[in-house]
Design an enzyme around this catalytic site. Sequence first.
Site, PDB file in Angstrom:
ATOM      1  N   PHE A  85      22.768  99.550  45.976  1.00 43.18           N
ATOM      2  CA  PHE A  85      22.533  98.883  46.965  1.00 43.18           C
ATOM      3  C   PHE A  85      22.337  97.917  46.642  1.00 43.18           C
ATOM      4  CE2 PHE A  85      20.813 102.782  47.455  1.00 43.18           C
ATOM      5  CZ  PHE A  85      20.399 103.369  49.010  1.00 43.18           C
ATOM      6  N   CYS A  86      23.256  96.313  47.244  1.00 35.74           N
ATOM      7  CA  CYS A  86      22.835  95.563  47.425  1.00 35.74           C
ATOM      8  C   CYS A  86      23.072  94.461  48.361  1.00 35.74           C
ATOM      9  CB  CYS A  86      25.050  95.512  46.510  1.00 35.74           C
ATOM     10  SG  CYS A  86      25.574  96.294  45.648  1.00 35.74           S
ATOM     11  N   THR A  87      23.140  93.122  48.197  1.00 32.45           N
ATOM     12  CA  THR A  87      23.496  92.120  48.955  1.00 32.45           C
ATOM     13  C   THR A  87      24.802  90.893  48.311  1.00 32.45           C
ATOM     14  OG1 THR A  87      20.854  92.087  49.424  1.00 32.45           O
ATOM     15  CG2 THR A  87      22.299  90.176  50.047  1.00 32.45           C
TER      16      THR A  87
END
Length: 349
Positions: free
Chosen positions: A114-116
Amino acid sequence: MKVLIFWAVVGVTASGGSCFSPPVVNISLDVPAEQRWEPLLKIFNKDFLRKAAAEVIDTTVPKWVHTAVTPIVKALEKYVPQPYAGEIRGMASYYQSDISDIVLLNFAYEVSAFCTSIVAQNTKGNIYHGRNLDYPHDVLKNLTIDILFIKNGQVAYTGTSFAGYVGLWTGQSAKKFTVSGDQRDKGYWWQNVISAFLLKSSPVSWLVRETLAEATDFQNAVMRLAKVPIITDVYYIVGGVQPNEGVVITRDRSRPADIWPLDWSMGQWYLVETNYDHWLPTPKWDNRRDVAMKALNATGQNNINMHSLYQVLSVAPVCNSITVYTTVMSAATPDEYKTMVRETCDESF
């Protein structure tokens, strides 16, 4: 519902000790693939590497996959292309682990990120690229490494990864482009494994590494990342060295679903990608995208640089309790590439 439960469990803030820079490892591309990752032994204890790998595998990989992967491992060269087959063999030797565990470890990282990612352009036309990488495995903070891939005595490309992993989710080709990958939540374990081994599609992180090694410029990188078949859906975020060289590529397994570019003339001076299609409304249970956009707007295009982008990536819940590391980079100024392992979201670098 899965994402709702996920964010309820992890919370939105990180706490603990001070953030720190990961160790830097030089990996020579001029030596045989089996020998390339030997420098890890100068940094990590073998017992720690084995225990950390087991923790990631046991919490990520269904037990039936251990059995299913055995015949694949026995014919590794048939299913896994070089140089990755050789590098995985070498890694198993250094870990003194069963090679199937190293194969599983590499695919475990392909399914739970899960990333930005943010690519932004300031008023001088400079491109900056930042990313948070989130994994629900705290042990990864002590496995994070910055890697200089060396060829003919020169740095061919740079990346940030984990000890034991041959792919890259974050990287830079100096004076050409930067790239990060964010999970697009589609597909199941068995679909991805079948796609990788039987259809001979590329794991998403291997395509990042191959693009860093082979692409000649920003446009060529975008073409490769958009078109090469991959094992699962993903978002590729790419930054270049010229004004408007920024893009989010939304990928299906076989083709691009969407290509979303920077367009300064239309007021689009930044792009924010988390783990959802950008044309859809922000999920009620996960407001990272809206928070990041609000922070960017408050910062202003005039003030965007490496430090201010890091601060945007430090705002909760963009930075949260499972954020492993933050990287900020700009291909035009490659020496400024910076990674911080996050023990807290309150510190600047």
